[in-house]
Design a protein around this motif. Structure first.
Motif, PDB file in Angstrom:
ATOM      1  N   THR A 100      74.986 -43.809   8.032  1.00 59.68           N
ATOM      2  CA  THR A 100      75.110 -43.735   9.484  1.00 59.68           C
ATOM      3  C   THR A 100      76.505 -44.218   9.884  1.00 59.68           C
ATOM      4  N   GLY A 101      76.832 -44.071  11.170  1.00 61.13           N
ATOM      5  CA  GLY A 101      78.147 -44.487  11.646  1.00 61.13           C
ATOM      6  C   GLY A 101      78.873 -43.358  12.348  1.00 61.13           C
ATOM      7  N   ARG A 102      79.728 -43.707  13.309  1.00 61.29           N
ATOM      8  CA  ARG A 102      80.388 -42.685  14.114  1.00 61.29           C
ATOM      9  C   ARG A 102      81.575 -42.032  13.420  1.00 61.29           C
ATOM     10  N   ASN A 103      82.126 -42.673  12.393  1.00 61.40           N
ATOM     11  CA  ASN A 103      83.247 -42.099  11.651  1.00 61.40           C
ATOM     12  C   ASN A 103      83.395 -42.865  10.332  1.00 61.40           C
ATOM     13  N   PRO A 104      84.236 -42.374   9.416  1.00 61.81           N
ATOM     14  CA  PRO A 104      84.377 -43.057   8.125  1.00 61.81           C
ATOM     15  C   PRO A 104      84.855 -44.502   8.233  1.00 61.81           C
ATOM     16  N   ALA A 198      66.875 -27.651  11.313  1.00 66.41           N
ATOM     17  CA  ALA A 198      68.011 -26.760  11.089  1.00 66.41           C
ATOM     18  C   ALA A 198      69.301 -27.539  10.870  1.00 66.41           C
ATOM     19  N   ILE A 199      69.512 -28.609  11.663  1.00 70.10           N
ATOM     20  CA  ILE A 199      70.724 -29.425  11.515  1.00 70.10           C
ATOM     21  C   ILE A 199      70.747 -30.093  10.153  1.00 70.10           C
ATOM     22  N   SER A 200      69.608 -30.689   9.760  1.00 62.61           N
ATOM     23  CA  SER A 200      69.558 -31.403   8.498  1.00 62.61           C
ATOM     24  C   SER A 200      69.758 -30.463   7.322  1.00 62.61           C
ATOM     25  N   ALA A 239      58.267 -47.990   8.550  1.00 64.03           N
ATOM     26  CA  ALA A 239      59.353 -47.929   9.536  1.00 64.03           C
ATOM     27  C   ALA A 239      59.671 -46.490   9.899  1.00 64.03           C
ATOM     28  N   ALA A 240      59.677 -45.596   8.920  1.00 63.44           N
ATOM     29  CA  ALA A 240      59.945 -44.173   9.195  1.00 63.44           C
ATOM     30  C   ALA A 240      58.790 -43.550   9.968  1.00 63.44           C
ATOM     31  N   GLU A 241      57.558 -43.923   9.636  1.00 68.06           N
ATOM     32  CA  GLU A 241      56.406 -43.385  10.373  1.00 68.06           C
ATOM     33  C   GLU A 241      56.447 -43.813  11.830  1.00 68.06           C
ATOM     34  N   ALA A 242      56.941 -45.031  12.084  1.00 66.99           N
ATOM     35  CA  ALA A 242      57.040 -45.519  13.457  1.00 66.99           C
ATOM     36  C   ALA A 242      58.211 -44.894  14.206  1.00 66.99           C
ATOM     37  N   ASN A 243      59.203 -44.368  13.463  1.00 71.24           N
ATOM     38  CA  ASN A 243      60.401 -43.772  14.076  1.00 71.24           C
ATOM     39  C   ASN A 243      60.684 -42.415  13.426  1.00 71.24           C
ATOM     40  N   PRO A 244      59.779 -41.439  13.608  1.00 71.93           N
ATOM     41  CA  PRO A 244      59.925 -40.155  12.904  1.00 71.93           C
ATOM     42  C   PRO A 244      61.183 -39.381  13.268  1.00 71.93           C
ATOM     43  N   ALA A 245      61.782 -39.686  14.424  1.00 74.29           N
ATOM     44  CA  ALA A 245      63.003 -38.973  14.821  1.00 74.29           C
ATOM     45  C   ALA A 245      64.178 -39.282  13.905  1.00 74.29           C
ATOM     46  N   THR A 246      64.075 -40.345  13.093  1.00 74.08           N
ATOM     47  CA  THR A 246      65.158 -40.698  12.165  1.00 74.08           C
ATOM     48  C   THR A 246      64.946 -40.105  10.771  1.00 74.08           C
ATOM     49  N   ALA A 247      63.854 -39.376  10.569  1.00 78.34           N
ATOM     50  CA  ALA A 247      63.508 -38.910   9.222  1.00 78.34           C
ATOM     51  C   ALA A 247      64.587 -38.033   8.603  1.00 78.34           C
ATOM     52  N   HIS A 248      65.265 -37.211   9.434  1.00 83.28           N
ATOM     53  CA  HIS A 248      66.249 -36.277   8.893  1.00 83.28           C
ATOM     54  C   HIS A 248      67.478 -36.982   8.338  1.00 83.28           C
ATOM     55  N   MET A 249      67.646 -38.278   8.613  1.00 83.95           N
ATOM     56  CA  MET A 249      68.814 -39.005   8.135  1.00 83.95           C
ATOM     57  C   MET A 249      68.696 -39.375   6.662  1.00 83.95           C
ATOM     58  N   THR A 266      62.157 -31.730   7.769  1.00 85.21           N
ATOM     59  CA  THR A 266      63.550 -31.687   8.195  1.00 85.21           C
ATOM     60  C   THR A 266      64.491 -31.506   7.012  1.00 85.21           C
ATOM     61  N   HIS A 267      63.960 -31.411   5.802  1.00 81.75           N
ATOM     62  CA  HIS A 267      64.789 -31.338   4.603  1.00 81.75           C
ATOM     63  C   HIS A 267      64.534 -30.039   3.845  1.00 81.75           C
ATOM     64  N   PRO A 268      65.543 -29.552   3.131  1.00 76.50           N
ATOM     65  CA  PRO A 268      65.319 -28.415   2.242  1.00 76.50           C
ATOM     66  C   PRO A 268      64.336 -28.790   1.147  1.00 76.50           C
ATOM     67  N   ASP A 269      63.737 -27.788   0.532  1.00 79.44           N
ATOM     68  CA  ASP A 269      62.801 -28.023  -0.565  1.00 79.44           C
ATOM     69  C   ASP A 269      63.518 -28.735  -1.716  1.00 79.44           C
ATOM     70  N   PRO A 270      62.986 -29.880  -2.199  1.00 83.31           N
ATOM     71  CA  PRO A 270      63.665 -30.613  -3.279  1.00 83.31           C
ATOM     72  C   PRO A 270      63.871 -29.766  -4.530  1.00 83.31           C
ATOM     73  N   GLY A 271      62.915 -28.890  -4.820  1.00 82.38           N
ATOM     74  CA  GLY A 271      63.059 -28.046  -6.008  1.00 82.38           C
ATOM     75  C   GLY A 271      64.279 -27.144  -5.924  1.00 82.38           C
TER      76      GLY A 271
END
Length: 307
Positions: A100-104, A198-200, A239-249, A266-271
């Motif tokens: 996370t973070g706004r820039n490097p 789609a973004i993720s 924590a992720a279940e309580a904040n599902p909007a962060t799952a794609h991170m 929110t993720h591509p198929d791991p395979g």
């Protein structure tokens, strides 16, 4: 092309937020949603990373408190040509990680204790290189702001739910009445999930390639993805279940799949990601590395890399 696509998807997410405001309160509701969106964007730019880290109970570590893990991230950051990010550990048995973070220059990487316990050093290096690739590609600001806006849409859906319970669906300011309330309750969060997905997915393959190049071991990253994916289906991340909007991170979807939030991943198929990393390994001429021991039982340390 990916940058333009991501920009369009972010615009779509903002449009959904404004539409939800309109469905709940007409033009006045849309104007309020616009003000909220502007405020959230400013907040997200400066503080969303801290908010996300706090949501997941992450604690910052340094060279003294987690020497091996911190040193590994430092080595990878140097290879990637990045400033040293802040390093965090989440006390969570599910193996996972995010950046996370706004820039490097203002970035952070976080890994769970489960990841440090289950994976070996090469696999951890692959995972953290993946997260550093997100930082190098400047994905982290987009992903964090997406989490903030998607969370706000969920908040509006909660408002709509209470509105239905107390007769708010018949509010004269609501242009579509009960239908508008139901749309804000059901359709908007679902649409937001699709945009997040789609973004993720746009970003994950690029970060996998970048992580493989930074670590130099695409097969170790592929092995890590397999282990994390298998464990994530068995170990609940509260924590992720309580904040599902962060799952794609996260590098792998941290949600258990027991909630409506997981209808679309929110993720591509791991395979497919593993197959692509194997192809990249052939392209880079990589060979399998000898597996090392997980870091929970290092031969010369008693406290482990997270102190």
């Amino acid at each position: 092309m990916n940058t333009m696509r991501t920009g369009l998807l972010m615009a779509a997410l903002m449009g959904l937020f404004l539409a939800a405001g309109y469905l709940l309160g007409g033009q006045q509701g849309m104007f309020i949603a616009f003000l909220m969106a502007a405020g959230m964007n400013i907040l997200a730019y400066w503080n969303a990373d801290k908010m996300v880290l706090r949501m997941h109970g992450a604690r910052q570590v340094d060279r003294q408190t987690a020497p091996e893990f911190y040193g590994l991230v430092e080595e990878l950051a140097q290879r990637a040509g990045l400033p040293m990010p802040k390093v965090y550990i989440m006390d969570n048995p599910q193996p996972n990680a995010f950046a996370t973070g706004r820039n490097p220059e203002n970035a952070a990487v976080a890994a769970t204790t489960g990841l440090l316990r289950i994976l070996d050093r090469d696999e951890i290096a692959g995972v953290m290189a993946h997260e550093l690739a997100h930082i190098r590609h400047r994905d982290t600001l987009v992903m964090t702001m997406t989490a903030t806006i998607a969370g706000a849409i969920s908040m509006l859906a909660t408002y709509a739910r209470f509105g239905m319970m107390f007769g708010g669906g018949r509010d004269r300011n609501n242009p579509l009445g009960l239908i508008g309330t139901i749309a804000a309750l059901v359709v908007m969060p679902l649409a937001a999930m699709l945009v997040q997905m789609a973004i993720s997915r746009t970003r994950e393959y690029g970060a996998d390639r970048g992580g493989a190049e930074i670590s130099g071991q695409p097969l170790a990253l592929a092995s890590a993805l397999g282990k994390i994916s298998n464990a994530a289906h068995q170990i609940v991340n509260p924590a992720a279940e309580a904040n599902p909007a962060t799952a794609h991170m996260f590098i792998i979807n941290p949600l258990s799949g027991m909630r409506m939030d997981n209808l679309f991943s929110t993720h591509p198929d791991p395979g497919k990601r593993i197959a692509e990393l194997q192809r990249i390994a052939g392209e880079l001429g990589s060979v399998p590395q000898q597996q090392t021991e997980p870091w929970d039982t290092p031969p010369n340390h008693t406290a482990g890399p997270w102190g």
